[in-house]
Scaffold this active site. Structure first.
Site, PDB file in Angstrom:
ATOM      1  CG  HIS A   1      -3.642  -0.049   8.336  1.00 43.06           C
ATOM      2  ND1 HIS A   1      -3.260  -1.047   7.470  1.00 43.06           N
ATOM      3  CD2 HIS A   1      -2.559   0.765   8.436  1.00 43.06           C
ATOM      4  CE1 HIS A   1      -2.009  -0.852   7.085  1.00 43.06           C
ATOM      5  NE2 HIS A   1      -1.572   0.254   7.644  1.00 43.06           N
TER       6      HIS A   1
ATOM      7  CE  LYS B   1      -1.298   1.864   4.044  1.00 44.55           C
ATOM      8  NZ  LYS B   1      -0.180   2.432   4.767  1.00 44.55           N
TER       9      LYS B   1
HETATM   10  C1  BG6 Z   1       1.616   1.935   7.919  1.00 39.64           C
HETATM   11  C2  BG6 Z   1       1.501   3.426   7.774  1.00 39.64           C
HETATM   12  O1  BG6 Z   1       0.820   1.295   6.976  1.00 39.64           O
HETATM   13  O2  BG6 Z   1       1.196   1.563   9.230  1.00 39.64           O
HETATM   14  C3  BG6 Z   1       2.329   4.141   8.832  1.00 39.64           C
HETATM   15  O3  BG6 Z   1       1.949   3.814   6.485  1.00 39.64           O
HETATM   16  C4  BG6 Z   1       1.965   3.644  10.207  1.00 39.64           C
HETATM   17  O4  BG6 Z   1       2.163   5.553   8.751  1.00 39.64           O
HETATM   18  C5  BG6 Z   1       1.982   2.112  10.267  1.00 39.64           C
HETATM   19  O5  BG6 Z   1       2.895   4.177  11.130  1.00 39.64           O
HETATM   20  C6  BG6 Z   1       1.430   1.609  11.590  1.00 39.64           C
HETATM   21  O6  BG6 Z   1       1.647   0.229  11.692  1.00 39.64           O
HETATM   22  P1  BG6 Z   1       1.795  -0.483  13.107  1.00 39.64           P
HETATM   23  O7  BG6 Z   1       1.902  -1.932  12.773  1.00 39.64           O
HETATM   24  O8  BG6 Z   1       3.029   0.083  13.744  1.00 39.64           O
HETATM   25  O9  BG6 Z   1       0.565  -0.139  13.900  1.00 39.64           O
END
Ligand code: BG6
Length: 487
Positions: free
Chosen positions: A238, A146
């Site tokens: 997400h 993504k």
């Molecule tokens: C990524 C985003 O997809 O997910 C980031 O591009 C973000 O900006 C990250 O920090 C968060 O992932 P996790 O697994 O640390 O919650």
């Protein structure tokens, strides 16, 4: 354990020297390797423009990746054995002739996984050149990172282009939230237990809230982030994926298409927002200087590579609803932000009040039954219930059933990227997004993004280290709800 009979596997990483590769992919592949989850004949071929040899690449990974591997899992001899699986091809993704070098490096007859950890603007050319070089066979797989596009039309262009060279079942659109242990556990909680499902609907649920709060800022990714913003970076993928798993109907099986069909229905039932809805039901924010967990944090506008007049949002809170029989009228509140008070990803289900209270002179408790599913930093499930306060009166107070999943279920928890990469090597698509899902998510997000632009909406400032702009609490309060940490 790896099986010597497993066919040879070549994992080819475009963007092999990039941030995602050394921070996430190589550490995840190391973990998979050290637990025997990759075939013995596995090669990891980094692709980059640097004029590096195999040894240079191995040295680069040796210097950059270990801090991102769980220290207790880093065994020097296993790490050296892992580095021996690395190879490197210097390649300019736009030059057809360079792909011959890749062709010559791949193991004949291997299963090939092409991981595109590059700017999406290169996806089209990479797929076309891979095809012309004869590198795509029916066994080959492509993994797309993504963000896939920045709106529906651009996502469609990428999907069209990739589909000219790979069949849908060869395409793995990654959303690493789907690889998180607790997200997968949510399916078990919902469909492996009988007690929740009958109540998992209107009118028994008053509201659902999903929070993904981060304490980090934009760091070195400001160039990318300022073009993207929280809506495209987090909500469109997400948070919507989490919402889908909370809200979907039970799939008829765990087969990829059965699960993805149900998620798609949720995305298609999400209420489209009009300008009036956007004004009323969305809040954009941008952090200003403050302190996060005792450390001072600069304003977004003063971060490196952020234009001083940037209108990009680092925080979004919104209220949406799902127009189907199960969820009609139930508000879903989504919230995400950078530089917030704590790192916390949580799904909170507030059940309705009992229809009639016989405890007439008791003060009404706002959330008698609340299920809190924490995905990170720890994995836990907490159920709030009312109980009688010991003593002579019928006094009630809330108590909590706390399930700490990490201590209840011992065992190694693979990181999301490890789990998903192993799924790719095994051809398991369930935890990846299908094309129609991705496009349905954009169809919902686009009008909001356009609406903000049309209205000239400016993000509201919030102090780094807080839970976001006050308007985000007001959004909940209007419906008698509150964010979990505020209630
Ligand atoms: C990524 C985003 O997809 O997910 C980031 O591009 C973000 O900006 C990250 O920090 C968060 O992932 P996790 O697994 O640390 O919650």
């Amino acid at each position: 354990m790896s099986n010597p009979q497993d066919p040879a596997l070549d994992i080819v990483i475009f963007g092999g020297a990039g941030d995602l590769s050394w921070r996430k992919l190589l550490p995840a592949l190391y973990m998979a390797h050290s637990h025997g989850r990759l075939p013995a004949a596995c090669r990891i071929i980094g692709i980059g423009r640097q004029a590096w040899s195999r040894e240079d690449y191995a040295r680069f990974i040796d210097e950059s990746s270990p801090p991102h591997v769980d220290a207790s899992a880093l065994n020097p001899s296993t790490w050296q054995a892992f580095l021996a699986h690395l190879d490197y091809v210097q390649l300019d993704a736009t030059q057809a002739a360079d792909y011959e070098r890749l062709q010559a490096t791949c193991t004949p007859g291997s299963v090939k996984v092409f991981y595109l950890a590059t700017a999406p603007s290169l996806f089209t050319q990479i797929c076309a050149h891979l095809d012309s070089a004869g590198l795509i066979d029916p066994q080959a797989r492509v993994v797309l990172e993504k963000p896939l596009g920045h709106d529906l039309p651009s996502a469609q262009v990428i999907n069209e282009a990739v589909a000219r060279h790979f069949k849908e079942h060869q395409i793995y659109r990654i959303d690493h939230y789907l690889g998180k242990e607790t997200v997968q556990n949510l399916m078990v909680l919902r469909f492996g237990n009988a007690i929740f499902e009958p109540l998992w609907r209107a009118p028994y649920i008053q509201s659902v809230q999903i929070t993904v709060a981060e304490t980090v800022g934009v760091g070195s990714r400001a160039g990318f982030y300022d073009q993207t913003g929280a809506m495209r970076d987090m909500v469109q993928n997400h948070l919507l994926q989490l919402l889908c798993i909370v809200a979907m109907e039970p799939p008829i099986s765990l087969d990829p298409d059965d699960v993805r069909d149900e998620k798609l229905k949720v995305l298609r039932s999400l209420q489209r927002m009009t300008l009036a809805d956007i004004r009323q039901n969305t809040v954009r924010g941008q952090y200003i200087a403050g302190a996060v967990q005792g450390e001072s944090a600069p304003a977004y506008l003063t971060e490196d590579n952020v234009p001083a007049d940037s209108g990009t949002e680092t925080f979004v809170a919104l209220r949406t609803q799902i127009n189907n029989a199960r969820w009609a009228g139930v508000p879903f509140f989504l919230r995400t932000g950078k530089r917030m008070q704590a790192r916390r990803s949580q799904i909170v289900i507030d059940f309705a009040q009992p229809p009639f209270s016989i405890f007439a002179d008791q003060q009404q408790i706002q959330h008698p039954n609340r299920l809190v599913i924490t995905l990170q930093p720890e994995e836990s499930i907490q159920l709030q219930m009312m109980a009688k306060q010991p003593g002579s009166g019928m006094n009630m107070r809330p108590v909590h059933l706390n399930l700490d999943l990490e201590s209840a279920l011992a065992g190694r928890r693979a990181e999301a990227y490890e789990r998903l990469l192993v799924d790719v090597t095994k051809g398991r698509l369930t935890h990846f997004m299908r094309r129609d899902e991705l496009e349905a998510a954009w169809k919902w997000a686009d009008p909001i993004l356009e609406g903000w632009q049309q209205m000239g909406d400016k993000p509201r400032p919030y102090t780094a280290g807080t839970w976001g702009p006050a308007a985000s609490s007001a959004l909940m309060a209007r419906e008698g709800c509150s964010w979990f940490e505020e209630s």
